[in-house]
Design a protein around this motif. Structure first.
Motif, PDB file in Angstrom:
ATOM      1  N   LEU A 115     -40.994  20.934  11.297  1.00 28.15           N
ATOM      2  CA  LEU A 115     -42.463  20.895  11.285  1.00 28.15           C
ATOM      3  C   LEU A 115     -42.976  19.704  10.479  1.00 28.15           C
ATOM      4  O   LEU A 115     -43.975  19.084  10.849  1.00 28.15           O
ATOM      5  CB  LEU A 115     -43.028  22.205  10.728  1.00 28.15           C
ATOM      6  N   LYS A 116     -42.280  19.375   9.410  1.00 26.22           N
ATOM      7  CA  LYS A 116     -42.669  18.187   8.633  1.00 26.22           C
ATOM      8  C   LYS A 116     -42.457  16.924   9.461  1.00 26.22           C
ATOM      9  O   LYS A 116     -43.303  16.020   9.454  1.00 26.22           O
ATOM     10  CB  LYS A 116     -41.885  18.123   7.324  1.00 26.22           C
ATOM     11  N   LEU A 117     -41.331  16.839  10.178  1.00 23.85           N
ATOM     12  CA  LEU A 117     -41.110  15.690  11.059  1.00 23.85           C
ATOM     13  C   LEU A 117     -42.191  15.613  12.136  1.00 23.85           C
ATOM     14  O   LEU A 117     -42.688  14.529  12.453  1.00 23.85           O
ATOM     15  CB  LEU A 117     -39.727  15.777  11.716  1.00 23.85           C
ATOM     16  N   ILE A 118     -42.557  16.757  12.691  1.00 22.65           N
ATOM     17  CA  ILE A 118     -43.591  16.798  13.729  1.00 22.65           C
ATOM     18  C   ILE A 118     -44.905  16.254  13.178  1.00 22.65           C
ATOM     19  O   ILE A 118     -45.588  15.460  13.823  1.00 22.65           O
ATOM     20  CB  ILE A 118     -43.752  18.230  14.271  1.00 22.65           C
ATOM     21  N   GLU A 119     -45.243  16.657  11.975  1.00 18.24           N
ATOM     22  CA  GLU A 119     -46.483  16.179  11.354  1.00 18.24           C
ATOM     23  C   GLU A 119     -46.386  14.705  10.966  1.00 18.24           C
ATOM     24  O   GLU A 119     -47.280  13.905  11.281  1.00 18.24           O
ATOM     25  CB  GLU A 119     -46.795  17.019  10.116  1.00 18.24           C
ATOM     26  N   ASP A 120     -45.313  14.314  10.293  1.00 19.83           N
ATOM     27  CA  ASP A 120     -45.175  12.946   9.802  1.00 19.83           C
ATOM     28  C   ASP A 120     -45.107  11.913  10.918  1.00 19.83           C
ATOM     29  O   ASP A 120     -45.571  10.791  10.758  1.00 19.83           O
ATOM     30  CB  ASP A 120     -43.919  12.812   8.925  1.00 19.83           C
ATOM     31  N   PHE A 121     -44.518  12.282  12.058  1.00 19.07           N
ATOM     32  CA  PHE A 121     -44.330  11.335  13.152  1.00 19.07           C
ATOM     33  C   PHE A 121     -45.278  11.577  14.323  1.00 19.07           C
ATOM     34  O   PHE A 121     -45.096  11.012  15.393  1.00 19.07           O
ATOM     35  CB  PHE A 121     -42.869  11.356  13.630  1.00 19.07           C
ATOM     36  N   ALA A 122     -46.290  12.417  14.124  1.00 22.07           N
ATOM     37  CA  ALA A 122     -47.290  12.712  15.151  1.00 22.07           C
ATOM     38  C   ALA A 122     -46.628  13.035  16.491  1.00 22.07           C
ATOM     39  O   ALA A 122     -46.919  12.445  17.525  1.00 22.07           O
ATOM     40  CB  ALA A 122     -48.268  11.547  15.296  1.00 22.07           C
ATOM     41  N   VAL A 123     -45.738  14.009  16.453  1.00 24.11           N
ATOM     42  CA  VAL A 123     -44.950  14.396  17.623  1.00 24.11           C
ATOM     43  C   VAL A 123     -45.800  15.206  18.589  1.00 24.11           C
ATOM     44  O   VAL A 123     -46.577  16.064  18.192  1.00 24.11           O
ATOM     45  CB  VAL A 123     -43.705  15.202  17.163  1.00 24.11           C
ATOM     46  N   ASP A 124     -45.634  14.921  19.888  1.00 20.13           N
ATOM     47  CA  ASP A 124     -46.344  15.650  20.943  1.00 20.13           C
ATOM     48  C   ASP A 124     -45.552  16.838  21.467  1.00 20.13           C
ATOM     49  O   ASP A 124     -46.120  17.786  22.008  1.00 20.13           O
ATOM     50  CB  ASP A 124     -46.654  14.718  22.122  1.00 20.13           C
ATOM     51  N   GLY A 125     -44.221  16.781  21.367  1.00 16.84           N
ATOM     52  CA  GLY A 125     -43.386  17.855  21.884  1.00 16.84           C
ATOM     53  C   GLY A 125     -41.966  17.729  21.372  1.00 16.84           C
ATOM     54  O   GLY A 125     -41.574  16.699  20.825  1.00 16.84           O
ATOM     55  N   VAL A 126     -41.192  18.791  21.574  1.00 19.73           N
ATOM     56  CA  VAL A 126     -39.819  18.854  21.091  1.00 19.73           C
ATOM     57  C   VAL A 126     -38.886  19.033  22.277  1.00 19.73           C
ATOM     58  O   VAL A 126     -39.138  19.854  23.157  1.00 19.73           O
ATOM     59  CB  VAL A 126     -39.650  20.033  20.100  1.00 19.73           C
ATOM     60  N   VAL A 127     -37.808  18.258  22.295  1.00 18.71           N
ATOM     61  CA  VAL A 127     -36.714  18.480  23.236  1.00 18.71           C
ATOM     62  C   VAL A 127     -35.550  19.017  22.418  1.00 18.71           C
ATOM     63  O   VAL A 127     -35.064  18.353  21.510  1.00 18.71           O
ATOM     64  CB  VAL A 127     -36.313  17.198  23.997  1.00 18.71           C
ATOM     65  N   TRP A 128     -35.152  20.240  22.743  1.00 20.29           N
ATOM     66  CA  TRP A 128     -34.065  20.936  22.053  1.00 20.29           C
ATOM     67  C   TRP A 128     -32.841  20.862  22.940  1.00 20.29           C
ATOM     68  O   TRP A 128     -32.841  21.361  24.054  1.00 20.29           O
ATOM     69  CB  TRP A 128     -34.473  22.383  21.825  1.00 20.29           C
ATOM     70  N   TYR A 129     -31.786  20.242  22.456  1.00 22.90           N
ATOM     71  CA  TYR A 129     -30.559  20.085  23.229  1.00 22.90           C
ATOM     72  C   TYR A 129     -29.454  20.902  22.593  1.00 22.90           C
ATOM     73  O   TYR A 129     -29.276  20.892  21.376  1.00 22.90           O
ATOM     74  CB  TYR A 129     -30.156  18.611  23.283  1.00 22.90           C
ATOM     75  N   GLU A 130     -28.726  21.643  23.430  1.00 27.40           N
ATOM     76  CA  GLU A 130     -27.597  22.411  22.920  1.00 27.40           C
ATOM     77  C   GLU A 130     -26.435  22.360  23.901  1.00 27.40           C
ATOM     78  O   GLU A 130     -26.621  22.138  25.096  1.00 27.40           O
ATOM     79  CB  GLU A 130     -27.989  23.855  22.640  1.00 27.40           C
ATOM     80  N   ILE A 131     -25.265  22.567  23.368  1.00 27.75           N
ATOM     81  CA  ILE A 131     -24.034  22.553  24.146  1.00 27.75           C
ATOM     82  C   ILE A 131     -23.747  23.991  24.592  1.00 27.75           C
ATOM     83  O   ILE A 131     -23.989  24.931  23.836  1.00 27.75           O
ATOM     84  CB  ILE A 131     -22.875  22.004  23.295  1.00 27.75           C
ATOM     85  N   PRO A 132     -23.212  24.192  25.809  1.00 26.42           N
ATOM     86  CA  PRO A 132     -22.869  25.553  26.238  1.00 26.42           C
ATOM     87  C   PRO A 132     -21.935  26.247  25.246  1.00 26.42           C
ATOM     88  O   PRO A 132     -21.074  25.614  24.634  1.00 26.42           O
ATOM     89  CB  PRO A 132     -22.156  25.343  27.582  1.00 26.42           C
ATOM     90  N   CYS A 133     -22.149  27.514  25.071  1.00 29.73           N
ATOM     91  CA  CYS A 133     -21.336  28.369  24.187  1.00 29.73           C
ATOM     92  C   CYS A 133     -21.542  28.065  22.706  1.00 29.73           C
ATOM     93  O   CYS A 133     -20.748  28.496  21.867  1.00 29.73           O
ATOM     94  CB  CYS A 133     -19.856  28.295  24.543  1.00 29.73           C
ATOM     95  N   CYS A 134     -22.572  27.335  22.363  1.00 31.08           N
ATOM     96  CA  CYS A 134     -22.911  27.121  20.953  1.00 31.08           C
ATOM     97  C   CYS A 134     -23.957  28.174  20.596  1.00 31.08           C
ATOM     98  O   CYS A 134     -25.160  27.940  20.683  1.00 31.08           O
ATOM     99  CB  CYS A 134     -23.452  25.713  20.721  1.00 31.08           C
ATOM    100  N   GLU A 135     -23.481  29.334  20.249  1.00 26.14           N
ATOM    101  CA  GLU A 135     -24.365  30.484  20.063  1.00 26.14           C
ATOM    102  C   GLU A 135     -25.338  30.312  18.907  1.00 26.14           C
ATOM    103  O   GLU A 135     -26.430  30.876  18.924  1.00 26.14           O
ATOM    104  CB  GLU A 135     -23.539  31.766  19.885  1.00 26.14           C
TER     105      GLU A 135
END
Length: 175
Positions: A115-135
């Protein structure tokens, strides 16, 4: 003689760095108003994982901040050099740094950091990337999505492996 090739005249290096900086300013000025600003959250990136950041930029978005296991969390906190230097260094690396997803009680700290990164860098959206089976990332993505949605911050969850078989699907989802 071997080490001379690693020496660069400071005046030449300053000129090179200034020209690169000016080029980045021009490029940023031309795209800053039109491209969505993205926070990229991911685990450790392997050799084949570069496809996701490339697809993000190819789809017209701009990654302005990242929260990757080996990324900015290691470099953004300052080390307090007052007192015992070894204690300060250990505290900076082990206590004050945002923990990895698999550490106990890390989710709240990682959300606050994001959330701090979102505020500091004026972020419009988040892309969350994960690897299969990384629970751990899979479980945490649910919580992050819930928290970001409550704050009107869009979040896209992408799951992929190191192969290139899903590039088309990822590209469509990003667009």
């Amino acid at each position: 003689m071997f080490f001379l090739k690693f020496f660069v005249d400071p005046n030449v290096m300053v000129d090179i760095l200034e020209s690169v900086y000016k080029e980045f300013q021009i490029e940023h000025a031309s795209t800053a108003q039109t491209r969505p600003r993205i926070l990229f959250i991911a685990p450790n990136l392997g050799y084949g994982d570069i496809k996701i950041p490339e697809l993000i930029t190819e789809s017209g978005d701009e990654i302005v901040a990242e929260e990757i296991c080996e990324g900015t969390r290691y470099y953004l906190n300052d080390i307090d050099f007052s007192g015992d230097l070894y204690q300060s260094l250990a505290r900076g690396y082990l206590e004050d740094r945002v923990p990895c997803v698999y550490m106990r009680n890390s989710t709240r700290l990682r959300l606050e950091f994001s959330l701090k990164l979102i505020e500091d860098f004026a972020v419009d959206g988040v892309v969350w990337y994960e690897i299969p089976c990384c629970e751990t990332y899979d479980t945490e993505s649910f919580y992050f999505h819930e928290q970001l949605t409550a704050r009107d911050i869009p979040m896209l969850i992408l799951e992929s492996d190191y192969g290139a078989g899903d590039v088309g699907q990822m590209k469509i989802r990003l667009e």
